[in-house]
Motif scaffolding. Sequence first.
Motif, mmCIF file in Angstrom:
data_model
loop_
_atom_site.group_PDB
_atom_site.id
_atom_site.type_symbol
_atom_site.label_atom_id
_atom_site.label_comp_id
_atom_site.label_asym_id
_atom_site.label_seq_id
_atom_site.Cartn_x
_atom_site.Cartn_y
_atom_site.Cartn_z
ATOM 1 N N LYS A 10 0.836 -1.209 0.000
ATOM 2 C CA LYS A 10 0.000 0.000 0.000
ATOM 3 C C LYS A 10 0.866 1.253 0.000
ATOM 4 N N PHE A 11 1.974 1.218 0.764
ATOM 5 C CA PHE A 11 2.873 2.368 0.791
ATOM 6 C C PHE A 11 3.515 2.591 -0.574
ATOM 7 N N ILE A 12 3.901 1.520 -1.232
ATOM 8 C CA ILE A 12 4.518 1.630 -2.555
ATOM 9 C C ILE A 12 3.523 2.203 -3.554
ATOM 10 N N LYS A 13 2.311 1.676 -3.543
ATOM 11 C CA LYS A 13 1.282 2.169 -4.469
ATOM 12 C C LYS A 13 0.986 3.641 -4.212
ATOM 13 N N GLU A 14 0.906 4.027 -2.945
ATOM 14 C CA GLU A 14 0.641 5.425 -2.601
ATOM 15 C C GLU A 14 1.744 6.343 -3.130
ATOM 16 N N ARG A 15 2.981 5.894 -3.025
ATOM 17 C CA ARG A 15 4.102 6.704 -3.513
ATOM 18 C C ARG A 15 4.063 6.821 -5.034
ATOM 19 N N VAL A 16 3.720 5.745 -5.722
ATOM 20 C CA VAL A 16 3.592 5.774 -7.184
ATOM 21 C C VAL A 16 2.519 6.789 -7.578
ATOM 22 N N LYS A 31 11.414 -4.473 -14.021
ATOM 23 C CA LYS A 31 11.492 -5.634 -14.922
ATOM 24 C C LYS A 31 10.423 -6.663 -14.561
ATOM 25 N N LYS A 32 9.206 -6.163 -14.421
ATOM 26 C CA LYS A 32 8.055 -6.999 -14.064
ATOM 27 C C LYS A 32 6.898 -6.689 -14.998
ATOM 28 N N GLU A 33 6.029 -7.673 -15.157
ATOM 29 C CA GLU A 33 4.795 -7.463 -15.914
ATOM 30 C C GLU A 33 3.815 -6.662 -15.053
ATOM 31 N N GLU A 34 2.804 -6.099 -15.688
ATOM 32 C CA GLU A 34 1.817 -5.289 -14.981
ATOM 33 C C GLU A 34 1.118 -6.082 -13.875
ATOM 34 N N GLU A 35 0.809 -7.350 -14.124
ATOM 35 C CA GLU A 35 0.142 -8.186 -13.120
ATOM 36 C C GLU A 35 1.037 -8.373 -11.885
ATOM 37 N N ALA A 36 2.344 -8.510 -12.119
ATOM 38 C CA ALA A 36 3.287 -8.685 -11.007
ATOM 39 C C ALA A 36 3.373 -7.409 -10.165
ATOM 40 N N VAL A 37 3.325 -6.260 -10.829
ATOM 41 C CA VAL A 37 3.354 -4.983 -10.103
ATOM 42 C C VAL A 37 2.079 -4.832 -9.281
ATOM 43 N N GLU A 38 0.948 -5.204 -9.835
ATOM 44 C CA GLU A 38 -0.310 -5.154 -9.078
ATOM 45 C C GLU A 38 -0.240 -6.064 -7.859
ATOM 46 N N LYS A 39 0.412 -7.217 -7.993
ATOM 47 C CA LYS A 39 0.586 -8.126 -6.852
ATOM 48 C C LYS A 39 1.465 -7.498 -5.775
ATOM 49 N N ILE A 40 2.455 -6.723 -6.205
ATOM 50 C CA ILE A 40 3.299 -6.006 -5.236
ATOM 51 C C ILE A 40 2.439 -5.048 -4.428
ATOM 52 N N GLU A 42 -0.573 -5.276 -3.659
ATOM 53 C CA GLU A 42 -1.477 -6.022 -2.769
ATOM 54 C C GLU A 42 -0.730 -6.779 -1.671
ATOM 55 N N SER A 43 0.603 -6.840 -1.766
ATOM 56 C CA SER A 43 1.396 -7.634 -0.831
ATOM 57 C C SER A 43 1.675 -6.898 0.471
ATOM 58 N N LYS A 44 1.493 -7.612 1.567
ATOM 59 C CA LYS A 44 1.815 -7.071 2.891
ATOM 60 C C LYS A 44 3.325 -6.989 3.071
ATOM 61 N N SER A 45 4.065 -7.893 2.451
ATOM 62 C CA SER A 45 5.522 -7.873 2.509
ATOM 63 C C SER A 45 6.072 -8.310 1.158
ATOM 64 N N ILE A 46 7.304 -7.866 0.865
ATOM 65 C CA ILE A 46 7.949 -8.242 -0.393
ATOM 66 C C ILE A 46 9.421 -8.538 -0.138
ATOM 67 N N ASP A 47 10.073 -9.143 -1.106
ATOM 68 C CA ASP A 47 11.492 -9.462 -1.046
ATOM 69 C C ASP A 47 12.307 -8.176 -0.874
ATOM 70 N N THR A 48 13.384 -8.250 -0.087
ATOM 71 C CA THR A 48 14.174 -7.051 0.184
ATOM 72 C C THR A 48 14.848 -6.481 -1.066
ATOM 73 N N ASP A 49 15.264 -7.334 -1.990
ATOM 74 C CA ASP A 49 15.860 -6.834 -3.224
ATOM 75 C C ASP A 49 14.840 -6.018 -4.017
ATOM 76 N N LEU A 50 13.625 -6.515 -4.075
ATOM 77 C CA LEU A 50 12.553 -5.797 -4.765
ATOM 78 C C LEU A 50 12.221 -4.497 -4.029
ATOM 79 N N LEU A 51 12.222 -4.538 -2.716
ATOM 80 C CA LEU A 51 11.960 -3.328 -1.938
ATOM 81 C C LEU A 51 13.051 -2.286 -2.164
ATOM 82 N N LEU A 52 14.287 -2.729 -2.280
ATOM 83 C CA LEU A 52 15.392 -1.815 -2.567
ATOM 84 C C LEU A 52 15.206 -1.156 -3.929
ATOM 85 N N ARG A 53 14.811 -1.939 -4.933
ATOM 86 C CA ARG A 53 14.569 -1.367 -6.268
ATOM 87 C C ARG A 53 13.406 -0.381 -6.243
ATOM 88 N N CYS A 54 12.351 -0.716 -5.501
ATOM 89 C CA CYS A 54 11.216 0.220 -5.371
ATOM 90 C C CYS A 54 11.673 1.515 -4.696
#
Length: 138
Positions: A10-16, A31-40, A42-54
């Motif tokens: 939710k924080f990531i989506k709000e920032r976007v 480097k993700k498809e639109e569906e994968a970004v939507e899953k991000i 909706e996710s309560k937690s994500i991988d730290t590498d992905l969080l760093l890229r975000c």
Amino acid sequence: MLYKEIHIGKFIKERVLELEMSMERVCSFLKKEEEAVEKIYESKSIDTDLLLRCSKLLEYDFFRIYSSHLILYSPPSAVDKNKNPKSDKIPYFRKNIYTQEIKDFIIEKIQSGEMTHSEIIQEYSIPKSTLHRWLQKI
């Protein structure tokens, strides 16, 4: 901001949305498809590498949300510091460094009447002198 319950997607989506960043830009950078970004989103937690890229893409330190949670909600250490020496292999940080967001969060709790000085001191283990110093600067 409530640091107790963290839903990072939710924080990531709000920032976007704040930055009015296009989905194409987000997908391209991550480097993700639109569906994968939507899953991000909706996710309560994500991988730290992905969080760093975000964090890099959105120019916002999302890790600080977790650091703030640790400062506010982790219990005081009961470990004997002599028995557990610090290793040179991983970095160590002082827990008592309060960010401006933390200070604002605490001051808001007091100003809104949600919590008293003593409740803040007890709940978050903030020294009385530190709390009074923050309140004098208002």
